[in-house]
Design a protein around this motif. Structure first.
Motif, mmCIF file in Angstrom:
data_model
loop_
_atom_site.group_PDB
_atom_site.id
_atom_site.type_symbol
_atom_site.label_atom_id
_atom_site.label_comp_id
_atom_site.label_asym_id
_atom_site.label_seq_id
_atom_site.Cartn_x
_atom_site.Cartn_y
_atom_site.Cartn_z
ATOM 1 N N ASP A 76 42.379 34.939 33.395
ATOM 2 C CA ASP A 76 43.754 35.624 33.779
ATOM 3 C C ASP A 76 44.396 34.541 34.861
ATOM 4 O OD1 ASP A 76 45.873 36.712 35.205
ATOM 5 O OD2 ASP A 76 45.069 38.707 34.599
ATOM 6 N N VAL A 77 45.552 34.188 34.853
ATOM 7 C CA VAL A 77 46.092 33.079 35.478
ATOM 8 C C VAL A 77 45.947 33.476 37.042
ATOM 9 C CG1 VAL A 77 48.180 32.013 36.184
ATOM 10 C CG2 VAL A 77 47.585 32.156 33.959
ATOM 11 N N CYS A 78 46.113 34.796 37.499
ATOM 12 C CA CYS A 78 46.119 35.109 38.989
ATOM 13 C C CYS A 78 44.824 34.783 39.411
ATOM 14 C CB CYS A 78 46.261 36.519 39.067
ATOM 15 S SG CYS A 78 45.323 37.485 38.651
ATOM 16 N N TYR A 79 43.967 34.406 38.884
ATOM 17 C CA TYR A 79 42.610 34.127 39.347
ATOM 18 C C TYR A 79 42.391 32.608 39.702
ATOM 19 C CZ TYR A 79 41.125 38.746 38.579
ATOM 20 O OH TYR A 79 41.032 40.357 38.595
ATOM 21 N N SER A 80 43.543 31.986 39.042
ATOM 22 C CA SER A 80 43.478 30.720 39.544
ATOM 23 C C SER A 80 43.883 30.512 41.263
ATOM 24 C CB SER A 80 44.685 30.055 38.759
ATOM 25 O OG SER A 80 44.569 29.919 37.374
ATOM 26 N N TRP A 81 44.310 31.552 41.661
ATOM 27 C CA TRP A 81 44.464 31.729 43.151
ATOM 28 C C TRP A 81 43.144 32.541 43.619
ATOM 29 C CZ3 TRP A 81 46.487 29.610 47.203
ATOM 30 C CH2 TRP A 81 46.334 30.391 48.500
ATOM 31 N N TRP A 82 43.001 33.441 43.463
ATOM 32 C CA TRP A 82 41.978 34.348 44.048
ATOM 33 C C TRP A 82 40.543 33.602 43.959
ATOM 34 C CZ3 TRP A 82 44.842 37.490 46.338
ATOM 35 C CH2 TRP A 82 45.962 38.246 45.414
ATOM 36 N N VAL A 83 40.408 32.997 42.859
ATOM 37 C CA VAL A 83 38.843 32.253 42.764
ATOM 38 C C VAL A 83 39.212 30.641 43.513
ATOM 39 C CG1 VAL A 83 37.375 31.167 41.443
ATOM 40 C CG2 VAL A 83 38.046 33.135 40.739
ATOM 41 N N LEU A 84 40.053 29.977 43.374
ATOM 42 C CA LEU A 84 40.319 28.722 43.873
ATOM 43 C C LEU A 84 40.502 28.750 45.464
ATOM 44 C CD1 LEU A 84 42.251 26.515 41.553
ATOM 45 C CD2 LEU A 84 40.040 26.850 41.629
ATOM 46 N N SER A 85 41.126 29.651 45.907
ATOM 47 C CA SER A 85 41.452 30.006 47.378
ATOM 48 C C SER A 85 40.140 30.163 48.069
ATOM 49 C CB SER A 85 42.435 31.125 47.789
ATOM 50 O OG SER A 85 41.878 32.303 47.127
ATOM 51 N N ALA A 86 39.150 30.934 47.587
ATOM 52 C CA ALA A 86 38.052 31.195 48.278
ATOM 53 C C ALA A 86 37.062 29.885 48.426
ATOM 54 C CB ALA A 86 37.290 32.156 47.632
ATOM 55 N N ALA A 135 30.659 48.576 46.670
ATOM 56 C CA ALA A 135 31.511 48.495 45.604
ATOM 57 C C ALA A 135 31.325 46.885 45.022
ATOM 58 C CB ALA A 135 33.079 48.482 45.870
ATOM 59 N N GLU A 136 31.413 46.617 43.543
ATOM 60 C CA GLU A 136 31.179 45.449 43.043
ATOM 61 C C GLU A 136 31.720 44.352 43.491
ATOM 62 O OE1 GLU A 136 31.983 44.721 38.924
ATOM 63 O OE2 GLU A 136 33.392 46.360 38.847
ATOM 64 N N SER A 137 31.233 43.052 43.411
ATOM 65 C CA SER A 137 32.138 41.948 44.058
ATOM 66 C C SER A 137 33.387 41.512 43.130
ATOM 67 C CB SER A 137 31.058 40.708 43.996
ATOM 68 O OG SER A 137 30.117 40.828 44.767
ATOM 69 N N HIS A 138 34.106 41.218 43.378
ATOM 70 C CA HIS A 138 35.791 40.851 42.584
ATOM 71 C C HIS A 138 36.181 39.696 43.166
ATOM 72 C CE1 HIS A 138 39.695 41.454 41.321
ATOM 73 N NE2 HIS A 138 39.155 42.209 40.328
ATOM 74 N N ALA A 139 36.775 38.887 42.600
ATOM 75 C CA ALA A 139 37.269 37.722 43.200
ATOM 76 C C ALA A 139 38.625 38.052 43.939
ATOM 77 C CB ALA A 139 37.893 36.477 42.010
ATOM 78 N N GLY A 143 29.073 37.808 46.945
ATOM 79 C CA GLY A 143 30.464 38.326 47.025
ATOM 80 C C GLY A 143 30.756 39.370 47.818
ATOM 81 N N PHE A 144 32.081 40.002 47.698
ATOM 82 C CA PHE A 144 32.458 41.276 48.500
ATOM 83 C C PHE A 144 33.246 42.112 47.744
ATOM 84 C CE2 PHE A 144 32.126 37.701 51.425
ATOM 85 C CZ PHE A 144 31.514 38.328 52.602
ATOM 86 N N GLY A 145 33.065 43.292 47.904
ATOM 87 C CA GLY A 145 33.762 44.452 47.186
ATOM 88 C C GLY A 145 34.772 45.333 48.091
ATOM 89 N N GLY A 156 38.987 27.216 30.057
ATOM 90 C CA GLY A 156 39.325 26.516 31.396
ATOM 91 C C GLY A 156 39.841 27.687 32.384
ATOM 92 N N GLY A 157 40.357 28.937 31.870
ATOM 93 C CA GLY A 157 40.735 29.963 32.625
ATOM 94 C C GLY A 157 39.577 30.538 33.226
ATOM 95 N N LEU A 158 40.097 31.430 34.387
ATOM 96 C CA LEU A 158 39.043 31.885 35.290
ATOM 97 C C LEU A 158 39.239 33.463 35.260
ATOM 98 C CD1 LEU A 158 39.964 29.732 38.774
ATOM 99 C CD2 LEU A 158 37.890 29.659 36.854
ATOM 100 N N ASN A 159 38.076 34.186 35.373
ATOM 101 C CA ASN A 159 38.171 35.528 35.469
ATOM 102 C C ASN A 159 37.934 36.052 36.807
ATOM 103 O OD1 ASN A 159 35.356 35.470 35.473
ATOM 104 N ND2 ASN A 159 34.964 35.892 33.212
ATOM 105 N N GLY A 160 37.810 37.441 37.219
ATOM 106 C CA GLY A 160 37.502 38.147 38.373
ATOM 107 C C GLY A 160 36.401 38.568 38.599
ATOM 108 N N ARG A 161 35.495 38.623 37.593
ATOM 109 C CA ARG A 161 34.111 38.965 37.509
ATOM 110 C C ARG A 161 33.579 38.960 36.153
ATOM 111 N NH1 ARG A 161 35.027 45.563 37.221
ATOM 112 N NH2 ARG A 161 37.098 45.536 36.398
ATOM 113 N N PRO A 162 32.282 39.088 36.126
ATOM 114 C CA PRO A 162 31.725 38.650 34.787
ATOM 115 C C PRO A 162 31.934 39.627 33.571
ATOM 116 C CG PRO A 162 30.038 38.727 36.759
ATOM 117 C CD PRO A 162 31.367 39.271 37.172
#
Length: 325
Positions: free
Chosen positions: A232-242, A181-185, A174-176, A221-227
Protein backbone atom coordinates in the motif's frame (compact mmCIF):
# COMPACT_ATOMS: atom_id res chain seq x y z
CA UNK A 1 -14.11 2.60 -11.06
CA UNK A 2 -10.36 2.60 -11.32
CA UNK A 3 -7.63 5.03 -12.18
CA UNK A 4 -5.81 5.12 -15.47
CA UNK A 5 -3.77 1.97 -15.98
CA UNK A 6 -1.08 3.85 -17.89
CA UNK A 7 1.98 4.24 -15.68
CA UNK A 8 4.59 6.98 -15.48
CA UNK A 9 8.16 6.89 -14.24
CA UNK A 10 8.05 10.54 -13.16
CA UNK A 11 6.02 12.34 -10.53
CA UNK A 12 3.19 14.17 -12.32
CA UNK A 13 3.34 17.28 -10.14
CA UNK A 14 1.18 19.61 -12.24
CA UNK A 15 -1.54 16.97 -12.52
CA UNK A 16 -1.47 16.27 -8.77
CA UNK A 17 -1.77 20.00 -8.00
CA UNK A 18 -4.88 20.24 -10.18
CA UNK A 19 -6.29 17.10 -8.54
CA UNK A 20 -5.90 18.56 -5.04
CA UNK A 21 -7.40 21.86 -6.13
CA UNK A 22 -10.42 20.00 -7.54
CA UNK A 23 -11.32 18.21 -4.31
CA UNK A 24 -13.50 21.01 -2.94
CA UNK A 25 -15.35 21.40 -6.24
CA UNK A 26 -17.19 18.08 -6.13
CA UNK A 27 -20.14 19.13 -4.02
CA UNK A 28 -22.62 17.47 -6.35
CA UNK A 29 -21.24 14.02 -5.48
CA UNK A 30 -22.26 11.67 -2.67
CA UNK A 31 -18.62 10.99 -1.87
CA UNK A 32 -18.08 14.66 -1.00
CA UNK A 33 -20.77 14.60 1.68
CA UNK A 34 -20.12 11.19 3.21
CA UNK A 35 -16.49 12.20 3.78
CA UNK A 36 -17.49 15.50 5.41
CA UNK A 37 -16.04 14.40 8.76
CA UNK A 38 -12.60 14.13 7.12
CA UNK A 39 -12.57 17.62 5.62
CA UNK A 40 -9.95 19.14 7.92
CA UNK A 41 -7.76 16.06 7.51
CA UNK A 42 -8.12 16.43 3.75
CA UNK A 43 -6.91 20.03 3.93
CA UNK A 44 -3.81 18.91 5.87
CA UNK A 45 -3.11 16.06 3.46
CA UNK A 46 -3.59 18.24 0.40
CA UNK A 47 -1.71 21.28 1.69
CA UNK A 48 1.26 19.21 2.87
CA UNK A 49 1.51 17.50 -0.52
CA UNK A 50 1.29 20.86 -2.28
CA UNK A 51 4.01 22.38 -0.12
CA UNK A 52 6.33 19.41 -0.70
CA UNK A 53 5.69 19.81 -4.44
CA UNK A 54 6.47 23.56 -4.24
CA UNK A 55 2.87 24.66 -4.83
CA UNK A 56 1.59 25.63 -1.38
CA UNK A 57 -0.14 28.69 -2.87
CA UNK A 58 -2.40 26.47 -5.00
CA UNK A 59 -4.90 26.70 -2.12
CA UNK A 60 -5.96 30.20 -1.05
CA UNK A 61 -4.20 30.95 2.25
CA UNK A 62 -6.95 33.16 3.70
CA UNK A 63 -9.61 30.57 2.89
CA UNK A 64 -7.58 27.80 4.50
CA UNK A 65 -7.00 29.78 7.70
CA UNK A 66 -10.64 30.83 7.93
CA UNK A 67 -11.79 27.24 7.51
CA UNK A 68 -9.45 25.94 10.21
CA UNK A 69 -10.64 28.63 12.62
CA UNK A 70 -14.26 27.65 11.95
CA UNK A 71 -13.49 24.14 13.23
CA UNK A 72 -12.18 25.18 16.66
CA UNK A 73 -14.48 24.57 19.60
CA UNK A 74 -14.70 26.70 22.77
CA UNK A 75 -12.79 23.96 24.64
CA UNK A 76 -9.82 24.50 22.29
CA UNK A 77 -10.13 21.29 20.29
CA UNK A 78 -10.81 21.07 16.56
CA UNK A 79 -13.35 18.98 14.71
CA UNK A 80 -13.01 17.31 11.32
CA UNK A 81 -15.57 19.74 9.92
CA UNK A 82 -17.84 22.48 11.17
CA UNK A 83 -20.43 21.20 13.70
CA UNK A 84 -18.66 17.87 14.21
CA UNK A 85 -17.22 16.85 17.58
CA UNK A 86 -13.66 17.89 18.44
CA UNK A 87 -10.96 15.22 18.44
CA UNK A 88 -7.24 15.07 19.17
CA UNK A 89 -6.37 13.90 15.63
CA UNK A 90 -8.06 16.90 14.03
CA UNK A 91 -6.52 19.21 16.59
CA UNK A 92 -3.07 18.11 15.42
CA UNK A 93 -4.10 18.56 11.78
CA UNK A 94 -5.27 22.10 12.55
CA UNK A 95 -1.96 22.99 14.17
CA UNK A 96 -0.01 21.47 11.27
CA UNK A 97 -2.05 23.38 8.69
CA UNK A 98 -1.63 26.68 10.51
CA UNK A 99 2.12 26.15 10.83
CA UNK A 100 2.42 25.47 7.10
CA UNK A 101 0.55 28.74 6.51
CA UNK A 102 2.62 30.47 9.24
CA UNK A 103 -0.60 31.47 10.98
CA UNK A 104 -0.64 29.75 14.36
CA UNK A 105 -1.47 33.08 16.03
CA UNK A 106 -4.83 33.06 14.24
CA UNK A 107 -6.24 30.69 16.88
CA UNK A 108 -6.32 30.43 20.68
CA UNK A 109 -3.17 28.40 21.38
CA UNK A 110 -3.66 28.33 25.15
CA UNK A 111 -7.03 26.66 24.70
CA UNK A 112 -5.47 24.06 22.39
CA UNK A 113 -2.87 23.26 25.04
CA UNK A 114 -5.57 22.96 27.69
CA UNK A 115 -7.67 20.68 25.48
CA UNK A 116 -4.76 18.34 24.70
CA UNK A 117 -3.46 18.15 28.27
CA UNK A 118 -6.94 17.38 29.63
CA UNK A 119 -7.03 14.23 27.46
CA UNK A 120 -4.09 12.60 29.25
CA UNK A 121 -4.98 9.85 31.70
CA UNK A 122 -3.07 10.82 34.82
CA UNK A 123 -2.73 7.21 35.99
CA UNK A 124 -1.44 5.51 32.83
CA UNK A 125 -0.05 8.44 30.85
CA UNK A 126 -2.11 7.40 27.81
CA UNK A 127 -4.17 9.86 25.80
CA UNK A 128 -7.83 9.68 24.93
CA UNK A 129 -8.80 10.73 21.43
CA UNK A 130 -11.75 12.73 22.68
CA UNK A 131 -14.21 12.95 25.56
CA UNK A 132 -15.54 9.45 24.79
CA UNK A 133 -12.36 7.85 26.03
CA UNK A 134 -10.79 5.69 23.29
CA UNK A 135 -7.11 4.98 24.01
CA UNK A 136 -4.57 4.48 21.20
CA UNK A 137 -0.90 5.21 20.59
CA UNK A 138 -2.00 7.37 17.64
CA UNK A 139 -3.34 9.75 20.23
CA UNK A 140 -0.09 9.66 22.24
CA UNK A 141 1.76 10.73 19.11
CA UNK A 142 -0.85 13.37 18.25
CA UNK A 143 -0.63 14.92 21.70
CA UNK A 144 3.17 14.95 21.87
CA UNK A 145 3.51 16.21 18.31
CA UNK A 146 0.90 18.91 18.79
CA UNK A 147 2.36 20.22 22.05
CA UNK A 148 5.90 20.01 20.73
CA UNK A 149 4.91 22.09 17.70
CA UNK A 150 3.32 24.60 20.09
CA UNK A 151 6.41 24.42 22.36
CA UNK A 152 4.25 23.41 25.32
CA UNK A 153 5.31 19.89 26.28
CA UNK A 154 5.50 21.24 29.83
CA UNK A 155 1.69 21.01 29.95
CA UNK A 156 1.65 17.20 30.23
CA UNK A 157 3.34 14.40 32.16
CA UNK A 158 5.94 13.37 29.57
CA UNK A 159 7.51 10.50 31.57
CA UNK A 160 4.07 8.95 32.05
CA UNK A 161 3.36 9.33 28.33
CA UNK A 162 6.60 7.51 27.52
CA UNK A 163 5.78 4.82 30.07
CA UNK A 164 2.50 4.04 28.30
CA UNK A 165 4.13 3.94 24.87
CA UNK A 166 6.73 1.47 26.09
CA UNK A 167 3.97 -0.80 27.41
CA UNK A 168 2.86 -1.10 23.78
CA UNK A 169 6.26 -2.40 22.63
CA UNK A 170 6.32 -6.01 21.39
CA UNK A 171 8.87 -8.83 21.26
CA UNK A 172 9.54 -8.12 17.57
CA UNK A 173 10.67 -4.58 18.38
CA UNK A 174 7.49 -3.01 17.02
CA UNK A 175 4.59 -1.25 18.69
CA UNK A 176 0.83 -1.73 18.73
CA UNK A 177 -2.14 0.52 19.36
CA UNK A 178 -2.50 -0.57 23.00
CA UNK A 179 -0.55 -2.90 25.31
CA UNK A 180 -0.66 -6.42 23.85
CA UNK A 181 -1.82 -5.33 20.38
CA UNK A 182 0.13 -6.58 17.35
CA UNK A 183 2.88 -4.51 15.78
CA UNK A 184 1.71 -2.35 12.90
CA UNK A 185 3.72 0.07 10.76
CA UNK A 186 1.31 2.94 11.37
CA UNK A 187 1.53 2.53 15.13
CA UNK A 188 5.30 2.13 14.89
CA UNK A 189 5.58 5.53 13.23
CA UNK A 190 3.42 6.99 15.99
CA UNK A 191 5.46 5.46 18.81
CA UNK A 192 8.91 6.01 17.30
CA UNK A 193 7.95 9.56 16.31
CA UNK A 194 6.57 10.30 19.76
CA UNK A 195 9.70 8.92 21.45
CA UNK A 196 11.88 10.98 19.10
CA UNK A 197 10.00 14.15 20.05
CA UNK A 198 10.76 13.64 23.75
CA UNK A 199 14.35 12.47 23.23
CA UNK A 200 13.64 8.85 24.20
CA UNK A 201 14.80 6.97 21.10
CA UNK A 202 17.28 5.07 23.25
CA UNK A 203 14.30 2.99 24.40
CA UNK A 204 13.83 1.59 20.88
CA UNK A 205 15.70 -1.53 19.73
CA UNK A 206 16.79 0.03 16.45
CA UNK A 207 18.27 -3.05 14.83
CA UNK A 208 15.41 -5.38 15.74
CA UNK A 209 12.76 -2.87 14.68
CA UNK A 210 14.72 -1.90 11.58
CA UNK A 211 14.66 -5.50 10.38
CA UNK A 212 10.93 -5.78 10.99
CA UNK A 213 10.37 -2.59 9.01
CA UNK A 214 12.60 -3.42 6.04
CA UNK A 215 10.91 -6.81 5.75
CA UNK A 216 7.72 -4.95 4.88
CA UNK A 217 9.02 -4.53 1.31
CA UNK A 218 7.49 -6.99 -1.16
CA UNK A 219 8.82 -8.22 -4.50
CA UNK A 220 6.99 -5.51 -6.44
CA UNK A 221 8.79 -2.85 -4.39
CA UNK A 222 5.78 -1.76 -2.36
CA UNK A 223 5.58 -1.86 1.42
CA UNK A 224 2.93 -3.43 3.62
CA UNK A 225 1.93 -2.56 7.17
CA UNK A 226 2.38 -5.99 8.73
CA UNK A 227 3.24 -9.52 7.61
CA UNK A 228 1.02 -11.27 5.04
CA UNK A 229 -0.75 -8.06 3.96
CA UNK A 230 -0.88 -6.34 0.57
CA UNK A 231 1.41 -3.51 -0.39
CA UNK A 232 0.00 0.00 0.00
CA UNK A 233 1.43 3.39 -1.00
CA UNK A 234 0.66 4.93 2.39
CA UNK A 235 3.26 2.65 3.99
CA UNK A 236 5.81 4.48 1.91
CA UNK A 237 5.38 6.97 4.74
CA UNK A 238 4.65 4.88 7.83
CA UNK A 239 7.56 2.48 7.23
CA UNK A 240 10.07 4.89 5.71
CA UNK A 241 9.56 7.60 8.34
CA UNK A 242 10.38 5.18 11.16
CA UNK A 243 13.41 3.84 9.26
CA UNK A 244 14.54 7.41 8.61
CA UNK A 245 14.23 8.37 12.27
CA UNK A 246 16.27 5.28 13.17
CA UNK A 247 18.92 6.06 10.55
CA UNK A 248 18.18 2.92 8.53
CA UNK A 249 16.52 4.25 5.39
CA UNK A 250 19.14 2.44 3.32
CA UNK A 251 17.76 -0.91 4.50
CA UNK A 252 15.10 -0.92 1.76
CA UNK A 253 15.41 -0.93 -2.03
CA UNK A 254 14.75 2.70 -2.93
CA UNK A 255 14.60 2.18 -6.70
CA UNK A 256 11.93 -0.52 -6.44
CA UNK A 257 9.86 1.63 -4.09
CA UNK A 258 10.19 4.63 -6.44
CA UNK A 259 8.75 2.48 -9.23
CA UNK A 260 5.87 1.22 -7.09
CA UNK A 261 4.75 4.65 -5.87
CA UNK A 262 4.99 6.24 -9.31
CA UNK A 263 3.05 3.35 -10.86
CA UNK A 264 0.10 4.12 -8.54
CA UNK A 265 -0.43 7.59 -10.03
CA UNK A 266 -3.61 8.42 -11.95
CA UNK A 267 -2.09 9.70 -15.19
CA UNK A 268 -5.38 11.19 -16.40
CA UNK A 269 -6.93 12.99 -13.41
CA UNK A 270 -4.02 13.19 -10.97
CA UNK A 271 -3.60 11.88 -7.47
CA UNK A 272 -2.03 8.68 -6.17
CA UNK A 273 -3.89 5.49 -5.21
CA UNK A 274 -3.11 2.81 -2.63
CA UNK A 275 -1.81 0.60 -5.42
CA UNK A 276 -1.75 0.62 -9.25
CA UNK A 277 -5.19 0.54 -10.88
CA UNK A 278 -7.19 1.75 -7.85
CA UNK A 279 -8.89 5.11 -7.37
CA UNK A 280 -6.62 7.95 -6.31
CA UNK A 281 -7.34 9.83 -3.09
CA UNK A 282 -5.68 12.70 -1.25
CA UNK A 283 -4.62 10.49 1.69
CA UNK A 284 -2.45 8.25 -0.48
CA UNK A 285 -1.34 11.24 -2.52
CA UNK A 286 0.30 13.00 0.42
CA UNK A 287 1.92 9.87 1.83
CA UNK A 288 3.14 8.84 -1.60
CA UNK A 289 4.70 12.27 -2.12
CA UNK A 290 6.11 12.33 1.44
CA UNK A 291 7.62 8.89 0.91
CA UNK A 292 9.24 10.05 -2.32
CA UNK A 293 10.61 13.07 -0.47
CA UNK A 294 12.20 10.83 2.15
CA UNK A 295 13.77 8.82 -0.68
CA UNK A 296 15.26 11.98 -2.15
CA UNK A 297 13.07 12.33 -5.25
CA UNK A 298 14.39 15.32 -7.23
CA UNK A 299 12.41 18.56 -7.13
CA UNK A 300 10.54 17.86 -3.90
CA UNK A 301 11.06 19.76 -0.66
CA UNK A 302 12.47 17.73 2.20
CA UNK A 303 9.92 16.30 4.64
CA UNK A 304 10.57 15.93 8.37
CA UNK A 305 10.10 12.23 9.27
CA UNK A 306 8.96 12.97 12.83
CA UNK A 307 6.32 15.65 12.24
CA UNK A 308 5.23 14.85 8.66
CA UNK A 309 5.66 18.48 7.73
CA UNK A 310 8.04 20.09 5.26
CA UNK A 311 11.42 20.55 6.97
CA UNK A 312 11.38 24.28 6.29
CA UNK A 313 8.26 24.58 8.47
CA UNK A 314 10.00 22.81 11.37
CA UNK A 315 13.09 24.97 10.92
CA UNK A 316 11.00 28.14 10.81
CA UNK A 317 9.39 27.02 14.06
CA UNK A 318 12.85 26.73 15.62
CA UNK A 319 12.55 23.03 16.44
CA UNK A 320 15.62 20.82 16.37
CA UNK A 321 15.71 17.67 14.28
CA UNK A 322 14.53 14.78 16.42
CA UNK A 323 16.23 11.81 14.83
CA UNK A 324 19.59 10.17 14.34
CA UNK A 325 20.49 11.18 10.79
Amino acid sequence: MSSSTTTSNVLLIDLHVKYIQSLDKKRDTLEYWITEHLRLAGVYWGLTALDLMNHVDALDRDDVIAYVKSCQWPNGGFSGHVNHDPHLLYTLYAVQILLIEDAIDAVDVDKIVEYVSDLQDKETGAFKGDEWGEIDTRFSYSALSCLSLLKRLDAIDVPKAVEFIMKCKNFDGGFGSTPGAESHAGQIFCCVGALAIVNSLHLVDGDLLGWWLCERQLKNGGLNGRPQKLEDVCYSWWVLSALSILGKLHWINKEKLFEFVLSAQDTESGGIADRPGDMADVFHTVFGVAGLSLLGYPGLKLVDPVYCLPKHVIQRRGLAERYKV
